[in-house]
Design a protein around this motif. Structure first.
Motif, short mmCIF file in Angstrom:
data_model
loop_
_atom_site.label_atom_id
_atom_site.label_comp_id
_atom_site.label_asym_id
_atom_site.label_seq_id
_atom_site.Cartn_x
_atom_site.Cartn_y
_atom_site.Cartn_z
N HIS A 179 -11.01 -1.24 0.35
CA HIS A 179 -9.54 -0.47 0.83
C HIS A 179 -10.16 1.18 1.36
O HIS A 179 -11.64 0.74 1.15
CB HIS A 179 -9.21 0.58 -0.79
CG HIS A 179 -7.98 -0.12 -1.52
ND1 HIS A 179 -7.00 -0.31 -0.88
CD2 HIS A 179 -8.20 -1.24 -2.42
CE1 HIS A 179 -6.16 -1.28 -1.15
NE2 HIS A 179 -7.11 -1.72 -2.70
N PRO A 180 -9.54 1.45 1.91
CA PRO A 180 -10.72 2.43 3.27
C PRO A 180 -10.63 4.28 2.09
O PRO A 180 -10.59 4.34 2.08
CB PRO A 180 -9.58 3.20 4.22
CG PRO A 180 -8.27 2.82 3.51
CD PRO A 180 -8.31 1.69 3.30
N ARG A 202 -10.69 9.46 -0.57
CA ARG A 202 -9.37 8.38 -0.83
C ARG A 202 -8.02 8.97 -1.01
O ARG A 202 -8.31 10.46 -1.54
CB ARG A 202 -10.05 6.83 -1.61
CG ARG A 202 -10.78 5.90 -1.40
CD ARG A 202 -11.32 4.81 -2.42
NE ARG A 202 -11.72 4.17 -2.39
CZ ARG A 202 -12.22 2.79 -3.71
NH1 ARG A 202 -11.03 2.78 -3.26
NH2 ARG A 202 -13.08 2.05 -2.95
N ARG A 244 -1.81 4.67 -3.96
CA ARG A 244 -2.06 3.75 -4.90
C ARG A 244 -1.35 3.43 -5.57
O ARG A 244 -0.27 4.09 -6.45
CB ARG A 244 -4.27 3.96 -5.82
CG ARG A 244 -4.35 4.93 -4.43
CD ARG A 244 -4.83 3.31 -3.53
NE ARG A 244 -5.88 2.54 -4.09
CZ ARG A 244 -6.80 2.45 -4.87
NH1 ARG A 244 -6.94 3.12 -4.03
NH2 ARG A 244 -7.03 1.06 -5.67
N ARG A 259 -0.94 -2.96 2.47
CA ARG A 259 -2.91 -2.52 2.21
C ARG A 259 -3.39 -0.67 1.59
O ARG A 259 -3.38 -0.16 0.24
CB ARG A 259 -3.46 -3.34 2.44
CG ARG A 259 -5.75 -2.34 2.05
CD ARG A 259 -6.34 -2.93 2.90
NE ARG A 259 -6.61 -1.31 4.17
CZ ARG A 259 -7.10 -1.76 4.95
NH1 ARG A 259 -7.77 -2.69 5.81
NH2 ARG A 259 -7.23 -0.58 6.14
N ASP A 260 -2.49 -0.05 2.84
CA ASP A 260 -3.02 1.24 2.92
C ASP A 260 -1.50 1.97 1.82
O ASP A 260 -1.84 3.61 1.46
CB ASP A 260 -3.10 2.03 4.18
CG ASP A 260 -3.90 0.98 4.82
OD1 ASP A 260 -4.35 0.41 3.67
OD2 ASP A 260 -4.88 1.36 5.78
N VAL A 288 -6.54 0.74 9.88
CA VAL A 288 -6.60 1.80 8.76
C VAL A 288 -5.13 2.70 9.57
O VAL A 288 -5.12 2.79 10.47
CB VAL A 288 -7.29 3.14 8.28
CG1 VAL A 288 -8.04 3.70 9.17
CG2 VAL A 288 -7.50 3.44 6.86
N CYS A 322 -0.52 6.60 5.20
CA CYS A 322 -1.61 8.01 6.02
C CYS A 322 -2.26 7.31 4.88
O CYS A 322 -2.71 7.86 3.56
CB CYS A 322 -1.37 8.79 6.90
SG CYS A 322 -2.53 9.08 7.52
N ALA A 323 -3.58 7.45 5.33
CA ALA A 323 -4.60 6.74 4.25
C ALA A 323 -5.40 7.52 4.76
O ALA A 323 -6.78 7.63 3.81
CB ALA A 323 -5.93 5.31 4.74
#
Length: 416
Positions: free
Chosen positions: A392-393, A409, A414, A332-333, A368, A336-337
């Protein structure tokens, strides 16, 4: 200073729009010299500003781990180039002022300033400040004739010119200083390209260069008379072999609770039908042929897509985020988000958005990925993190940094 720089910007903009073709050859060369001199003088201004920003701790106040990382985001530089800029700004601020004055006058370039500063530091240690001042004067004069490479070579024997009686002892000290610089400047940069390939750039110190050659040279030889690979391709394949050997040992350290490994996500049914492409945990797509080849020597795990076989919510019974849950978080991330951070998943820990100690569950909706720096930053600063409507964070800065507190973000990881 801001007003003066704005005026200078207008003047340069006028030059950009001016045609060069009407100039005579003499005028053309004179204009080139003037533009180059102006470029160096602006570099001196930039270094002054960078030094002040670094000294104030502006980068950390904005959430960056270092000034170099902040400059990468702010000025769209590479981190190694930004780090060199910060180092040179510090050196010129604390070293011999004649170097900074020469750069500000447009007499020397940034690269020449770095060479002269390194040489001056060495001479100061071995012969004192007075001799170092003479060395700086000589090198600044020679800079009008020699490029940085030749200037550095001449700097190794500068005492032959300014203090002959100390030259032999200083030569040994210069060699030691060169070794120290090699240690300081060592780096390896991995730059992801849009098609999933990776560009390697860097500088190895002498010892590491020897290790690399010892490791890949035996594997870089042609496999036989029909081996059509170029030398560069053979070195590439040798490096891949070395990495495979390292992974097979099982002795590499853990990353986020999992052994070092390559994680590929694909659909099991399409894999068995030899149709499915796959995705690495860093977002790179792989062809079906590549997936099937890697699957021949792999542990097949269910894809981390939230299926019924996945443990994506362990409630309060476990605090650590490992195994399938971590792999889902990585997918998903992507790393590091935190906004602007490019740290990959293997450098990151899983952070509970609602702290586990405060009753937060261990599941994908409450986790996260954060690198070490930003994990500490979130715990000790006024930033907050939440999951947006698309899952998404996103991070909300403190009001002192952004009065509107607009969510931010990370766009480095991405996948399109």
């Amino acid at each position: 200073m801001v007003e003066e720089l704005a005026q200078a910007d207008d003047a340069v903009a006028a030059c950009v729009d001016a045609a060069a073709w009407p100039l005579t050859e003499h005028e053309l060369i004179a204009a080139l010299d003037a533009a180059h001199r102006l470029q160096q003088r602006l570099a001196a201004v930039t270094l002054t500003l960078v030094r002040e920003i670094d000294g104030r701790g502006t980068a950390r106040a904005h959430g960056a781990s270092t000034t170099a990382v902040w400059l990468r985001e702010r000025l769209r530089m590479t981190v190694p180039a930004a780090r060199r800029l910060v180092d040179l700004a510090t050196t010129l601020d604390t070293g011999n002022p004649a170097i900074r004055h020469a750069l500000a006058d447009g007499t020397i370039t940034q690269d020449q300033a770095r060479v002269i500063a390194d040489t001056a530091a060495t001479v100061t240690v071995t012969a004192g400040a007075e001799v170092a001042e003479k060395a700086v004067g000589a090198l600044v004069e020679w800079a009008g004739q020699f490029d940085p490479t030749l200037l550095r070579r001449m700097g190794t024997r500068i005492l032959d010119h300014v203090a002959p009686d100390l030259a032999d002892a200083a030569a040994a000290a210069a060699l030691a200083a060169e070794d120290a610089r090699a240690t300081r400047d060592r780096h390896l940069t991995l730059s992801a390209q849009t098609d999933g390939r990776l560009r390697l750039t860097g500088t190895l110190d002498a010892e590491t260069a020897g290790l690399l050659r010892a490791a890949i040279d035996p594997l870089s030889a042609p496999a036989g008379p029909d081996d059509g690979r170029s030398p560069g391709q053979r070195r590439h394949d040798a490096l891949a072999d070395v990495c495979r050997l390292a992974l097979h040992t099982g002795d590499l350290p853990e990353h986020g609770g999992d052994r070092a490994q390559i994680v590929i996500t694909t659909d099991y049914d399409t894999l068995t039908r030899q149709l499915g492409s796959g995705t690495l945990d860093i977002g790179v797509r792989l062809t079906p042929d590549t997936v099937r080849r890697l699957a021949c020597d792999a542990t097949i795990l269910p894809a981390v897509l939230g299926g019924t076989s996945q443990v994506l919510d362990v409630g309060r019974q476990r605090r650590l985020i490992t195994g399938p849950l971590r792999r889902a978080l990585v997918l998903r991330d992507g790393g590091c988000a935190f906004p602007g951070c490019d740290r990959p998943p293997r450098w990151c820990a899983a952070h509970h958005i609602h702290h586990w100690a405060d009753g937060g569950p261990t599941n994908l909706d409450n986790a996260v990925l954060l690198c070490g720096h930003h994990h500490r930053h979130i715990h000790h600063r006024e930033w907050t993190v939440r999951l947006s409507d698309d899952g998404h964070p996103e991070f909300i800065p403190p009001a002192w940094l952004d009065p509107d507190q607009l969510p931010r973000r990370n766009h480095y990881h991405r996948r399109t």
